[in-house]
Scaffold this motif. Structure first.
Motif, PDB file in Angstrom:
ATOM      1  N   GLY A 121      47.859  58.007  32.112  1.00 24.90           N
ATOM      2  CA  GLY A 121      47.017  57.585  33.187  1.00 24.90           C
ATOM      3  C   GLY A 121      45.902  56.629  33.288  1.00 24.90           C
ATOM      4  N   GLN A 122      45.724  55.935  32.251  1.00 22.94           N
ATOM      5  CA  GLN A 122      44.583  55.193  32.063  1.00 22.94           C
ATOM      6  C   GLN A 122      44.957  53.810  32.820  1.00 22.94           C
ATOM      7  OE1 GLN A 122      43.640  55.727  27.420  1.00 22.94           O
ATOM      8  NE2 GLN A 122      42.041  54.391  28.536  1.00 22.94           N
ATOM      9  N   PRO A 123      44.321  53.289  33.626  1.00 21.15           N
ATOM     10  CA  PRO A 123      44.379  52.068  34.558  1.00 21.15           C
ATOM     11  C   PRO A 123      44.480  50.925  33.676  1.00 21.15           C
ATOM     12  CG  PRO A 123      42.179  52.700  35.124  1.00 21.15           C
ATOM     13  CD  PRO A 123      42.898  53.766  34.096  1.00 21.15           C
ATOM     14  N   GLY A 124      45.155  49.738  34.204  1.00 18.97           N
ATOM     15  CA  GLY A 124      45.109  48.472  33.426  1.00 18.97           C
ATOM     16  C   GLY A 124      45.831  47.388  34.113  1.00 18.97           C
ATOM     17  N   PHE A 125      45.812  46.365  33.722  1.00 20.35           N
ATOM     18  CA  PHE A 125      46.709  45.193  34.273  1.00 20.35           C
ATOM     19  C   PHE A 125      47.087  44.301  33.322  1.00 20.35           C
ATOM     20  CE2 PHE A 125      42.218  43.687  34.826  1.00 20.35           C
ATOM     21  CZ  PHE A 125      42.247  42.582  34.168  1.00 20.35           C
ATOM     22  N   ALA A 126      48.334  43.468  33.694  1.00 18.66           N
ATOM     23  CA  ALA A 126      48.843  42.418  32.930  1.00 18.66           C
ATOM     24  C   ALA A 126      48.110  41.219  33.384  1.00 18.66           C
ATOM     25  CB  ALA A 126      50.269  42.468  32.747  1.00 18.66           C
ATOM     26  N   ALA A 127      47.406  40.199  32.558  1.00 15.19           N
ATOM     27  CA  ALA A 127      46.948  39.011  33.335  1.00 15.19           C
ATOM     28  C   ALA A 127      47.850  37.887  32.777  1.00 15.19           C
ATOM     29  CB  ALA A 127      45.318  38.803  32.692  1.00 15.19           C
ATOM     30  N   TYR A 128      48.094  37.178  33.782  1.00 13.72           N
ATOM     31  CA  TYR A 128      48.912  35.792  33.956  1.00 13.72           C
ATOM     32  C   TYR A 128      48.158  34.633  34.051  1.00 13.72           C
ATOM     33  CZ  TYR A 128      53.096  38.759  33.670  1.00 13.72           C
ATOM     34  OH  TYR A 128      54.166  39.727  33.175  1.00 13.72           O
ATOM     35  N   GLN A 129      47.947  33.883  33.009  1.00  9.79           N
ATOM     36  CA  GLN A 129      47.068  32.696  33.233  1.00  9.79           C
ATOM     37  C   GLN A 129      47.933  31.419  33.762  1.00  9.79           C
ATOM     38  OE1 GLN A 129      46.269  31.059  29.437  1.00  9.79           O
ATOM     39  NE2 GLN A 129      44.993  29.334  29.910  1.00  9.79           N
ATOM     40  N   ARG A 130      47.251  30.724  34.689  1.00 11.90           N
ATOM     41  CA  ARG A 130      47.894  29.395  35.319  1.00 11.90           C
ATOM     42  C   ARG A 130      48.179  28.315  34.187  1.00 11.90           C
ATOM     43  NH1 ARG A 130      49.551  28.081  40.468  1.00 11.90           N
ATOM     44  NH2 ARG A 130      50.584  26.055  40.468  1.00 11.90           N
TER      45      ARG A 130
END
Length: 328
Positions: free
Chosen positions: A268-277
């Motif tokens: 349940g830990q929140p997060g995100f994948a970061a996509y660079q331009r």
């Protein structure tokens, strides 16, 4: 004796909790999947030797899984995070890769949410990155004793049978493990962890500030003692100002045009994948998993590891509209 008929049906419900167990032991979702698969293969081969008058199917499977984990740990050792291994870094200093270190990896919640009632027995708090990281500093048998007794609730006698040890040695290992975790301040369930909806609200605000490259906005969401670490780099640093200095450098070096995809990990830990331009699309840059307290974000564990990306099923590239693009 268990006959071949119905054997799979009897053992399959335990797969999610065995995966969670092997992850706690090994610190790698990829390795845990391999070990669970090995456990089921060993169980199938030994099905005719299983005697249900001596142990439940669950206990028998845990003994097989534990033997597999202990064998694996003899060769691989623990998987720490940088904050548990080296001193804090200068946020503007050079990035230093830990060339020969095997780092703790997050586990996607999708691997554990199999739509099976057995998933309900998994203690989510004991999957949190902070607790999983602390476990990596215990010996393999201390780790096993603590997880089996304190997380899974096996009796001392059952734990001894699973570990192939005496009750006295299990109790001794358990005492050492509890003492070391207490010293490290790592508990199974964080005492100041807000409800899931509140955690999402913190992270949604963080996402919006990140997309605007608003460093001051990011800093307002952090606790005073926030930690950022980023395996496979050895660098890590603490404090809101150091965090801000590093993020200022990130936006200057990598640009301010990003796409973010939310994920959940480690119970349940929140997060995100970061996509660079990059050019006319976006390239997968990092996976970021957050620890959230009632007072704000207290840790950001940033992963840049192909194996982790694959475990989370993250596409390596997105087009300008945020759709999965062919890698190239």
């Amino acid at each position: 004796m268990v006959t071949e008929e119905g054997f799979d049906r009897r053992i399959e419900p335990f797969r999610p909790e065995l995966l969670a167990y092997c992850y706690r032991m090994l610190g790698s979702a990829h390795d845990a999947e391999d070990l669970v698969q090995d456990t089921y293969l060993r169980a199938w081969r030994a099905r005719e030797q299983y005697d249900e008058t001596r142990a439940s199917v669950r206990t028998w499977l845990y003994r097989i899984a534990t033997n597999a984990c202990l064998t694996a740990l003899e060769a691989r050792g623990g998987r720490p995070l940088p904050s548990g291994l080296v001193a804090a870094s200068d946020p503007l200093g050079p990035l230093v890769r830990g060339e020969h270190a095997a780092w703790l990896q997050p586990v996607p919640d999708s691997l554990l949410d199999a739509g099976d009632p057995a998933v309900a027995v998994i203690d989510r708090g004991s999957l949190r990155l902070a607790f999983a990281s602390a476990l990596q500093h215990l010996s393999a048998r201390e780790r096993g004793a603590l997880i089996l007794r304190d997380v899974l609730g096996f009796s001392a006698a059952e734990t001894a049978a699973i570990l192939g040890a005496t009750v006295a040695s299990v109790n001794s290992a358990l005492q050492r493990a509890r003492a070391r975790l207490k010293t490290a301040g790592a508990g199974q369930t964080p005492v100041d962890e807000p409800a899931a909806a509140d955690q999402r609200a913190w992270i949604e605000r963080y996402l919006r500030a990140f997309e605007r490259a608003d460093v001051e906005g990011l800093k307002r969401l952090l606790t005073d003692d926030v930690i950022m670490e980023m395996p496979p780099m050895l660098n890590w640093f603490a404090g809101r100002d150091n965090y801000g200095l590093f993020m200022t450098w990130v936006f200057e070096a990598a640009g301010t045009d990003w796409l973010l995809r939310e994920v959940t990990a480690n119970g349940g830990q929140p997060g995100f994948a970061a996509y660079q331009r990059v050019g006319d699309g976006y390239r997968l840059h990092t996976l970021q998993i957050f620890t959230v307290r009632t007072t704000g974000i207290s840790r950001n564990s940033v992963f840049q590891d192909t194996e982790v990306f694959e475990t989370f099923g993250l596409p390596t590239a997105l087009d300008a509209a945020g759709r999965t693009a062919p890698a190239g």
